[in-house]
Design an enzyme around this catalytic site. Structure first.
Site, PDB file in Angstrom:
ATOM      1  N   LYS A 138       0.864  -1.181   0.000  1.00  0.00           N
ATOM      2  CA  LYS A 138       0.000   0.000   0.000  1.00  0.00           C
ATOM      3  C   LYS A 138       0.898   1.226   0.000  1.00  0.00           C
ATOM      4  O   LYS A 138       1.671   1.448   0.935  1.00  0.00           O
ATOM      5  CB  LYS A 138      -0.897  -0.004   1.235  1.00  0.00           C
ATOM      6  CG  LYS A 138      -1.861   1.168   1.305  1.00  0.00           C
ATOM      7  CD  LYS A 138      -2.726   1.056   2.559  1.00  0.00           C
ATOM      8  CE  LYS A 138      -3.751   2.161   2.633  1.00  0.00           C
ATOM      9  NZ  LYS A 138      -4.556   2.036   3.874  1.00  0.00           N
ATOM     10  N   LYS A 158      -2.065  -1.434  -3.887  1.00  0.00           N
ATOM     11  CA  LYS A 158      -2.934  -0.254  -3.822  1.00  0.00           C
ATOM     12  C   LYS A 158      -2.080   0.995  -3.906  1.00  0.00           C
ATOM     13  O   LYS A 158      -1.093   1.058  -3.165  1.00  0.00           O
ATOM     14  CB  LYS A 158      -3.712  -0.282  -2.498  1.00  0.00           C
ATOM     15  CG  LYS A 158      -4.658   0.892  -2.298  1.00  0.00           C
ATOM     16  CD  LYS A 158      -5.365   0.815  -0.955  1.00  0.00           C
ATOM     17  CE  LYS A 158      -6.295   2.009  -0.802  1.00  0.00           C
ATOM     18  NZ  LYS A 158      -6.987   2.033   0.476  1.00  0.00           N
TER      19      LYS A 158
HETATM   20 ZN   LIG Z   1      -5.882   2.971   8.129  1.00  0.00          ZN
END
Ligand SMILES: [Zn+2]
Length: 340
Positions: free
Chosen positions: A208, A261
């Site tokens: 992420k 992501k």
């Molecule tokens: Zn978070």
């Protein structure tokens, strides 16, 4: 060689199409807002994401039913607690009567036509539940130094385990730890197994990135942070090899599904992860991707349906098996229409 070889012979033939996006690939993210409890309205628009809403519990049930009728079979729930329930430790995240827990139970006990049978994944993080808006516990007496946002890794793991168990108890099929804490998958797996939830799957936000594309989400989930930033735990967007290490560690800790992501700016990462690892791979097409395409389409600069289909197909072509997208409902509609 030309003229015997002519690539144009097969061009456009569906028979030789390499990548097919399917409704089965899609996961629809939904925001369930406890502040709408007891209000007449079942949904409230999110300004930075036109066409997207925060829902009350009942509103979410209706939305899931509608998504399911369009062919979307999985959802990812984010909870927004009543403002007064936020605290430093994010304790509302593991309240068995919390907004996510209630929504999961409602979905799982719902009738046919209310979304029964839908696969329910739950976001597993603290940022929507903490007063400071960070994804973990923050050093207590850091005072002015708190601007640096020292999020405590190991203490946060305890809480994440607690949240995971409460979500699994409510009936979540998949829990999705998203805070990029080291060891989070291991901690969550152990707590789930100890509590008897060995069949609850873990979809880890493995790679992420600390991305500017999350801007609209913070309005959607009411999770902007009060100080510092998230560079202490989310990844630097300049790094690719680090993503492979993150994924490898999550797999070794017991992740069932790994995730990259955002998606569109990170197709190279999706592709690299796909080449190296065999686990199901999810791509999260984030709020900023939704907002950019929506805004351009709104202006008439792009054809919305065409760009959405192309973008989500590109994620799949890069190697994603699952695609988490705010466009899930509309792309499902597009896919159900016959096309050339
Ligand atoms: Zn978070």
């Amino acid at each position: 060689m030309f003229p015997r070889v002519r690539m144009r012979r097969l061009r456009g033939l569906k028979l030789v199409r390499e990548t097919r996006l399917s409704c089965d690939d899609l996961i629809l993210p939904l925001f369930v807002d406890e502040n709408l409890d007891g209000k007449k309205t079942e949904k409230r628009p999110i300004n930075s994401m036109p066409g997207q809403f925060r829902f009350s519990v009942e509103g979410a049930v209706k939305e899931v039913a509608e998504a399911r009728s369009l062919g979307v079979k999985s959802v990812l729930l984010f909870g927004i607690p009543a403002q007064a329930k936020k605290d430093e430790g994010g304790s509302e995240a593991f309240n068995s009567e919390g907004v996510v827990q209630r929504t999961v139970r409602r979905l799982k006990s719902g009738s046919e036509g209310e979304g029964r049978g839908v696969v329910v994944a739950t976001d597993l993080c603290l940022c929507e539940y903490t007063t400071h808006g960070h994804c973990g516990l923050v050093e207590a007496e850091a005072g002015a130094e708190r601007g640096k946002g020292r999020v405590l890794n190991d203490a946060t793991l305890e809480v994440l385990g607690e949240v995971a168990v409460s979500q699994a108890e409510a009936g979540a099929d998949i829990v999705a730890p998203s805070g990029m804490m080291d060891g989070m998958v291991k901690a969550v797996r152990e707590r789930l197994d100890d509590a008897g939830f060995s069949n609850t799957a873990i979809m880890s936000y493995s790679a992420k990135y600390n991305s500017a594309l999350y801007g609209p989400f913070r309005e959607a989930a009411n999770s902007g942070y009060q100080f510092g930033d998230r560079s202490g735990y989310q990844m630097d967007f300049s790094n690719a090899r680090e993503a492979l290490r993150e994924v490898e560690l999550d797999i070794s800790e017991g992740a069932d599904i790994v995730m990259v992501k955002p998606a569109l700016f990170y197709l190279d990462i999706i592709s690299k992860v796909r080449e190296r690892f065999d686990l199901p791979l999810a791509a999260y097409s984030v709020s900023g991707e939704y907002a950019m395409i929506s805004a351009a389409a709104e202006q008439g600069y792009l054809n919305r349906a065409e760009v959405v289909l192309e973008g989500l197909t590109a994620m799949k072509r890069a190697g994603a098996d699952l695609i988490i997208s705010y466009f899930a409902k509309e792309v499902a509609e597009t896919l159900s229409r016959p096309r050339q």
